[in-house]
Design an enzyme around this catalytic site. Structure first.
Site, mmCIF file in Angstrom:
data_model
loop_
_atom_site.group_PDB
_atom_site.id
_atom_site.type_symbol
_atom_site.label_atom_id
_atom_site.label_comp_id
_atom_site.label_asym_id
_atom_site.label_seq_id
_atom_site.Cartn_x
_atom_site.Cartn_y
_atom_site.Cartn_z
ATOM 1 N N ARG A 118 0.721 -1.248 -0.032
ATOM 2 C CA ARG A 118 0.004 0.009 0.123
ATOM 3 C C ARG A 118 0.824 1.117 -0.165
ATOM 4 O O ARG A 118 0.656 2.041 -0.426
ATOM 5 C CB ARG A 118 -1.165 0.003 1.417
ATOM 6 C CG ARG A 118 -1.895 -1.024 1.174
ATOM 7 C CD ARG A 118 -2.934 -0.873 2.354
ATOM 8 N NE ARG A 118 -2.723 -0.963 3.594
ATOM 9 C CZ ARG A 118 -2.334 -2.235 4.180
ATOM 10 N NH1 ARG A 118 -3.026 -3.395 3.742
ATOM 11 N NH2 ARG A 118 -2.229 -2.489 5.398
ATOM 12 N N LYS A 171 -12.457 14.854 4.650
ATOM 13 C CA LYS A 171 -13.598 14.262 3.755
ATOM 14 C C LYS A 171 -14.204 13.475 4.846
ATOM 15 O O LYS A 171 -13.789 12.520 5.362
ATOM 16 C CB LYS A 171 -13.173 13.350 2.461
ATOM 17 C CG LYS A 171 -14.219 12.787 1.773
ATOM 18 C CD LYS A 171 -13.629 11.658 0.999
ATOM 19 C CE LYS A 171 -13.884 10.311 1.164
ATOM 20 N NZ LYS A 171 -13.584 9.414 0.227
ATOM 21 N N GLU A 225 -19.281 15.347 1.505
ATOM 22 C CA GLU A 225 -19.409 14.352 0.379
ATOM 23 C C GLU A 225 -20.821 13.557 0.513
ATOM 24 O O GLU A 225 -20.784 12.675 1.329
ATOM 25 C CB GLU A 225 -18.562 13.339 0.219
ATOM 26 C CG GLU A 225 -18.690 12.310 -0.968
ATOM 27 C CD GLU A 225 -17.441 11.349 -1.143
ATOM 28 O OE1 GLU A 225 -16.314 11.381 -0.423
ATOM 29 O OE2 GLU A 225 -17.581 10.605 -2.104
ATOM 30 N N LYS A 252 -18.483 17.870 -2.492
ATOM 31 C CA LYS A 252 -18.417 16.693 -3.300
ATOM 32 C C LYS A 252 -19.584 15.876 -3.779
ATOM 33 O O LYS A 252 -19.669 14.859 -2.952
ATOM 34 C CB LYS A 252 -17.058 15.796 -2.617
ATOM 35 C CG LYS A 252 -16.754 14.524 -3.511
ATOM 36 C CD LYS A 252 -15.552 14.045 -2.796
ATOM 37 C CE LYS A 252 -14.896 12.651 -3.387
ATOM 38 N NZ LYS A 252 -13.758 12.449 -3.215
HETATM 39 P P1 13P Z 1 -14.496 7.408 -6.463
HETATM 40 O O1 13P Z 1 -14.059 8.842 -7.536
HETATM 41 O O2 13P Z 1 -13.923 6.133 -6.874
HETATM 42 O O3 13P Z 1 -16.123 7.539 -6.436
HETATM 43 O O4 13P Z 1 -13.977 7.958 -4.965
HETATM 44 C C1 13P Z 1 -13.849 9.098 -4.760
HETATM 45 C C2 13P Z 1 -14.206 8.960 -3.102
HETATM 46 O O5 13P Z 1 -13.549 9.731 -2.477
HETATM 47 C C3 13P Z 1 -15.435 8.214 -2.696
HETATM 48 O O6 13P Z 1 -15.396 8.689 -1.248
#
Ligand code: 13P
Length: 340
Positions: free
Chosen positions: A46, A136, A177, A219
């Site tokens: 990772r 996030k 998000e 987001k």
């Molecule tokens: P994806 O663009 O693969 O949807 O991932 C973005 C993300 O941060 C999801 O929480």
């Protein structure tokens, strides 16, 4: 909270020509990505994969910030520089995923609530010390026959706003998000209806929680038909519906909207962003915060082999550049063939 600092960070996150790399896959999610390319997921694989991405030459031309996972923010490049410091040195903002995942919402079968508020103030202080300047939190809303319920939308919006308030208190810009999943068989119209409900609830809660919108990044998902929908909506329809929906709900005080890719193919995600920017000017910057759509080609090219690191970086930069062009509507799908 220093409002002007938050505003400066938020604007830098959505700087022209650039977007955000979501490299914050939890240990479970990165294992799935590695399973696809038959690579064992260990702390070291990772680490070396994330190093491949972060050290890709000129990544800073297209990448304004990187979302890290708890393990990754504590890892280092092979010559011993902590990842957050390495990124800062390139002018890339380090960010951190702080939610603890979407868990079953008691009493509401098939719906989820995102956890992670307990102890969040203390965790944010630690992450700020480690270099994180934004965070996030992902809320997940699924579409099926009887879902989402208004209650699940409200509960998730409330948690998002509580998270955002704690971030701003800590001098960290929250990426808010709310993801409406594209996994089902629903139409674009149904996605638009649900996304409208979700964004209305989210901005009402952000207001109630006294969130400083100028220091916040949204987001969202794009308004798109479900992957199992027999009639997938065309790219232009996706672009127009998404803009229509955002204009109805996102105040112009929000400096930028950074989309998730949500399972779209890499070229699709680029194409959609490009078309939305062609429809501009908009009151906010429209950019990307892709995970899969920025990494899929890089993962394939790398395949876990040290001799393929350069090929993986090339694939990552090529996609990052296309998305950088899509920021201003300057991407042309023909470039996909030319640069392949
Ligand atoms: P994806 O663009 O693969 O949807 O991932 C973005 C993300 O941060 C999801 O929480």
């Amino acid at each position: 909270m220093n409002r002007s600092e938050l505003e400066t960070i938020a604007r830098a996150m959505v700087a022209k020509g650039k977007g955000i790399l979501a490299a914050d896959e939890s240990s479970g999610t990165i294992k799935k990505r590695f399973d696809n390319i038959k690579v064992e997921s260990t702390q070291e694989t990772r680490r070396s994969y994330r190093e491949l991405l972060f050290t890709a030459p000129a990544a800073a031309d297209y990448i304004s910030g990187v979302i890290l996972y708890d393990e990754t923010i504590r890892q280092k490049t092979k010559d011993g520089t902590p990842f957050p410091q390495y990124l800062q040195g390139l002018g890339i903002l380090p960010g951190i995923k702080v939610d603890m995942g979407a868990k079953a919402l008691a009493g509401f079968p098939k719906e989820t609530i995102t956890e992670g508020l307990d102890g969040l103030r203390e965790r944010l202080a630690e992450y700020h010390g480690l270099g994180a300047r934004f965070a996030k939190w992902r809320a997940v809303i699924d579409i099926a026959e009887d879902i989402p319920t208004a209650f699940a939308i409200e509960a998730n919006a409330h948690a998002l706003a509580r998270y955002a308030a704690l971030c701003q208190e800590a001098g960290i810009v929250p990426i808010v998000e709310p993801e409406v999943l594209m996994d089902g068989g629903h139409t674009l119209e149904r996605c638009e209806e649900v996304t409208n409900q979700v964004l209305a609830a989210v901005f009402a809660q952000l207001h109630s929680h006294r969130i400083h919108l100028e220091g916040t990044i949204l987001k969202p998902n794009m308004v798109i038909s479900g992957k199992k929908c027999p009639m997938r909506a065309a790219a232009q329809q996706v672009a127009e519906a998404t803009i229509r929906c955002l204009r109805r709900h996102v105040p112009s005080a929000v400096p930028g909207i950074a989309f998730l890719s949500g399972g779209q193919s890499s070229p699709e995600a680029t194409e959609h962003l490009n078309r939305m920017n062609v429809l501009g000017p908009h009151p906010w910057e429209l950019t990307f915060s892709y995970g899969r759509a920025l990494q899929e080609e890089a993962l394939q090219a790398w395949g876990g082999k040290p001799e393929n690191v350069e090929a993986g970086q090339k694939a990552f930069l090529r996609r990052a550049k296309f998305n950088g062009l899509a920021r201003s509507g300057a991407y042309d799908a023909k470039q996909e063939q030319a640069a392949a």
